[in-house]
Design a protein around this motif. Structure first.
Motif, PDB file in Angstrom:
ATOM      1  N   PHE A 296      64.739 111.921  70.401  1.00 21.95           N
ATOM      2  CA  PHE A 296      64.510 111.041  71.538  1.00 21.95           C
ATOM      3  C   PHE A 296      63.914 109.735  71.036  1.00 21.95           C
ATOM      4  N   SER A 297      64.129 108.681  71.791  1.00 24.37           N
ATOM      5  CA  SER A 297      63.527 107.392  71.483  1.00 24.37           C
ATOM      6  C   SER A 297      62.875 106.840  72.743  1.00 24.37           C
ATOM      7  N   ILE A 298      61.971 105.911  72.550  1.00 22.91           N
ATOM      8  CA  ILE A 298      61.285 105.290  73.683  1.00 22.91           C
ATOM      9  C   ILE A 298      61.307 103.779  73.489  1.00 22.91           C
ATOM     10  N   HIS A 299      61.546 103.072  74.593  1.00 24.93           N
ATOM     11  CA  HIS A 299      61.536 101.611  74.596  1.00 24.93           C
ATOM     12  C   HIS A 299      60.368 101.144  75.455  1.00 24.93           C
ATOM     13  N   PHE A 300      59.543 100.263  74.915  1.00 24.72           N
ATOM     14  CA  PHE A 300      58.515  99.589  75.698  1.00 24.72           C
ATOM     15  C   PHE A 300      58.977  98.153  75.898  1.00 24.72           C
ATOM     16  N   GLY A 301      59.444  97.857  77.088  1.00 30.86           N
ATOM     17  CA  GLY A 301      59.995  96.536  77.338  1.00 30.86           C
ATOM     18  C   GLY A 301      61.296  96.354  76.584  1.00 30.86           C
ATOM     19  N   PHE A 302      61.518  95.155  76.067  1.00 29.95           N
ATOM     20  CA  PHE A 302      62.771  94.854  75.369  1.00 29.95           C
ATOM     21  C   PHE A 302      62.580  94.736  73.855  1.00 29.95           C
ATOM     22  N   LYS A 303      61.353  94.852  73.392  1.00 25.70           N
ATOM     23  CA  LYS A 303      61.077  94.561  71.987  1.00 25.70           C
ATOM     24  C   LYS A 303      60.737  95.802  71.176  1.00 25.70           C
ATOM     25  N   HIS A 304      59.967  96.702  71.746  1.00 27.29           N
ATOM     26  CA  HIS A 304      59.410  97.806  70.977  1.00 27.29           C
ATOM     27  C   HIS A 304      60.224  99.081  71.203  1.00 27.29           C
ATOM     28  N   LYS A 305      60.737  99.625  70.106  1.00 28.08           N
ATOM     29  CA  LYS A 305      61.473 100.886  70.159  1.00 28.08           C
ATOM     30  C   LYS A 305      60.952 101.808  69.056  1.00 28.08           C
ATOM     31  N   PHE A 306      60.724 103.068  69.428  1.00 28.83           N
ATOM     32  CA  PHE A 306      60.234 104.055  68.471  1.00 28.83           C
ATOM     33  C   PHE A 306      60.994 105.359  68.659  1.00 28.83           C
ATOM     34  N   LEU A 307      61.316 106.001  67.558  1.00 38.11           N
ATOM     35  CA  LEU A 307      61.796 107.375  67.609  1.00 38.11           C
ATOM     36  C   LEU A 307      60.596 108.303  67.727  1.00 38.11           C
ATOM     37  N   ALA A 308      60.824 109.505  68.245  1.00 35.28           N
ATOM     38  CA  ALA A 308      59.730 110.465  68.377  1.00 35.28           C
ATOM     39  C   ALA A 308      59.115 110.779  67.015  1.00 35.28           C
ATOM     40  N   SER A 309      59.948 110.865  65.977  1.00 39.91           N
ATOM     41  CA  SER A 309      59.422 111.152  64.638  1.00 39.91           C
ATOM     42  C   SER A 309      58.569 110.004  64.113  1.00 39.91           C
TER      43      SER A 309
END
Length: 501
Positions: A296-309
């Protein structure tokens, strides 16, 4: 969603009588510590306690009747009373019958106690993990209609942490991913029409198939390939031949070396568009069939993206940060804060620490393999980090040492040609405190495809310490991690070899 602890603590919803309470108190004297604590809590609070356990988790908890039985009440013997109408022969017959009956009961009691010891030994000899507590808490909130997107993300991070640290099987991971995927879909439909869905502060969780490469979206692709356990072990990057195979792999993918050595975000967009498919196709040719994983991944707004790992590695690094100005409590607070969307600066700091930890891990693995520090002790492999080894203080922490040990064992299995050694577990030690003369020791189960992730070293460590009077501390959450006096190490290992042989 959960199952009541009726197997151990009695009836599911019934009240316990006064006699039952006193009986329960007596029974706790010989039961395992976790049961004993629960029972005393019941006696003090006299409330209903439910253990939140997934019904599909096969935890093999022993049945209540197999561990406890009612105390036999003292029976009045007819021989103590004078029966005027009874003949002496009748009294002797009744007395003989009572003696036979008591003898049979004592025999049955001994058989039951022997069976109880066997059941407890089978239950306590292994340490293993069930469903993540983060998932259980989210399920509880969902059942109460109080689940939030943040809680869903924390549940995802909890599951991913189990997978990253190799605590659950691949089948368990895939099954739980499927459960969370349905929740992600439900939350996505719930928020897709809300006003904040396109705002700069929105949070969006997505299910996707991604590469099995650590932190590659926040690193360079080359650094990620070199410091991910999966790829480093299969390429054997600690050797010149392994470095050559990596170059051949990148050539097969069609990626220029200049591109893969710069930050992933700076790579040409044309290369990044089909990067996953290109790497997966080439990985299959080089024997890496599991390069793509469900995550899974998460986006905070349009700039920040992180994978769960990414979040898992960051929080682990913050928890055991080698920075001298932080205590264990401070590190825990830092890691906790990094899970909040309002503290992204701490999460990015954790990512930088995680990169350092992954580099140190692979450098230590290369050093151990190239200098033949891994030796066979008979029933297990043994490796000890010496004082003065680079980054040795980082690996005195339990999670860091466990991660290093698991990665080292995977790399050793890919490297060694000894078939017997491929099936052995690993015991690893690292200096903890020079002043106190202590070491941290961890036991890792064998690295096999059919591994059920059960670890037997916790019980084995306890037995070895008891038999040799070794000075140990078993105060870590994982029973397979202990603190040991360095001068007791030799006799402790001898006892462990004898116990596991």
């Amino acid at each position: 969603m959960d199952s009541t602890a009726s197997g151990v603590l009695g009836k599911e919803h019934g009240h316990l009588s006064s006699r039952s309470w006193s009986s329960l108190k007596m029974r706790t004297r010989s039961c395992p510590s976790w049961m004993r604590n629960t029972a005393y809590t019941l006696e003090v609070l006299r409330v209903h306690i439910k253990l939140l356990i997934k019904q599909d988790d096969d935890l093999e908890v022993p049945a209540y009747d197999d561990l406890f039985r009612d105390e036999e009440e003292d029976e009045e013997h007819s021989g103590n009373e004078s029966d005027e109408g009874s003949e002496p022969s009748e009294k002797r017959t009744r007395l003989e019958e009572e003696i036979v009956e008591r003898t049979m009961k004592r025999r049955q009691r001994r058989e039951w106690e022997a069976r109880r010891r066997d059941i407890l030994f089978d239950y306590e000899q292994y340490e293993y993990h069930g469903t993540s507590s983060a998932m259980l808490m989210f399920d509880l909130a969902w059942m109460m209609s109080k689940d939030l997107s943040d809680m869903l993300w924390w549940a995802i991070v909890g599951l991913t942490d189990q997978w990253v640290q190799d605590k659950i099987t691949q089948m368990k991971y895939v099954t739980d991913v499927g459960v969370l995927q349905r929740h992600v879909s439900r939350h996505s439909h719930r928020h897709q029409d809300e006003e904040h869905a396109l705002s700069v502060d929105c949070m969006r969780i997505s299910f996707e198939y991604d590469l099995r490469l650590a932190l590659y979206q926040h690193w360079s692709l080359h650094d990620s390939l070199c410091n991910t356990c999966y790829t480093a072990a299969r390429f054997k990057l600690w050797s010149l031949h392994g470095q050559k195979r990596l170059q051949e792999f990148l050539a097969d993918v069609g990626l220029p070396l200049k591109q893969v050595k710069q930050k992933f975000q700076s790579m040409d967009i044309s290369l990044k568009e089909n990067l996953r498919e290109m790497i997966e196709e080439s990985a299959n040719k080089f024997g890496m069939k599991d390069m793509r994983i469900q995550t899974f991944s998460i986006h905070f707004g349009f700039k920040h993206k992180f994978l769960a790992s990414d979040v898992v590695f960051a929080t682990m690094a913050l928890m055991e940060s080698p920075e001298k100005d932080g205590s264990g409590t401070d590190n825990f607070i830092q890691a906790l804060d990094s899970l909040s969307r309002s503290n992204l600066d701490k999460l990015y700091h954790g990512l930088e620490l995680a990169k350092q930890q992954l580099r140190a891990t692979q450098q230590t693995i290369a050093s151990c393999l190239c200098t033949n520090l891994i030796i066979s002790q008979g029933p297990f492999l043994y490796c000890s980090l010496m004082e003065g080894t680079p980054d040795v203080m980082l690996f005195s922490k339990p999670a860091s040492l466990s991660l290093l040990s698991r990665h080292l064992l995977k790399s050793f299995v890919c490297w060694t040609k000894n078939r017997r050694c491929k099936l052995l577990p690993l015991v690893m030690a690292a200096p903890l405190s020079v002043e106190q003369g202590t070491v941290t020791m961890v036991g890792i189960p064998p690295e096999t495809d059919s591994s059920d992730k059960k670890n037997f070293f916790g019980r084995a460590f306890e037995k070895a310490a008891e038999s040799t009077n070794s000075r140990t501390m078993h105060n870590h959450f994982d029973l397979s991690v202990i603190e040991l006096k360095a001068e007791d190490r030799s006799k402790f290992l001898d006892a462990l070899v004898s116990l596991l042989s």
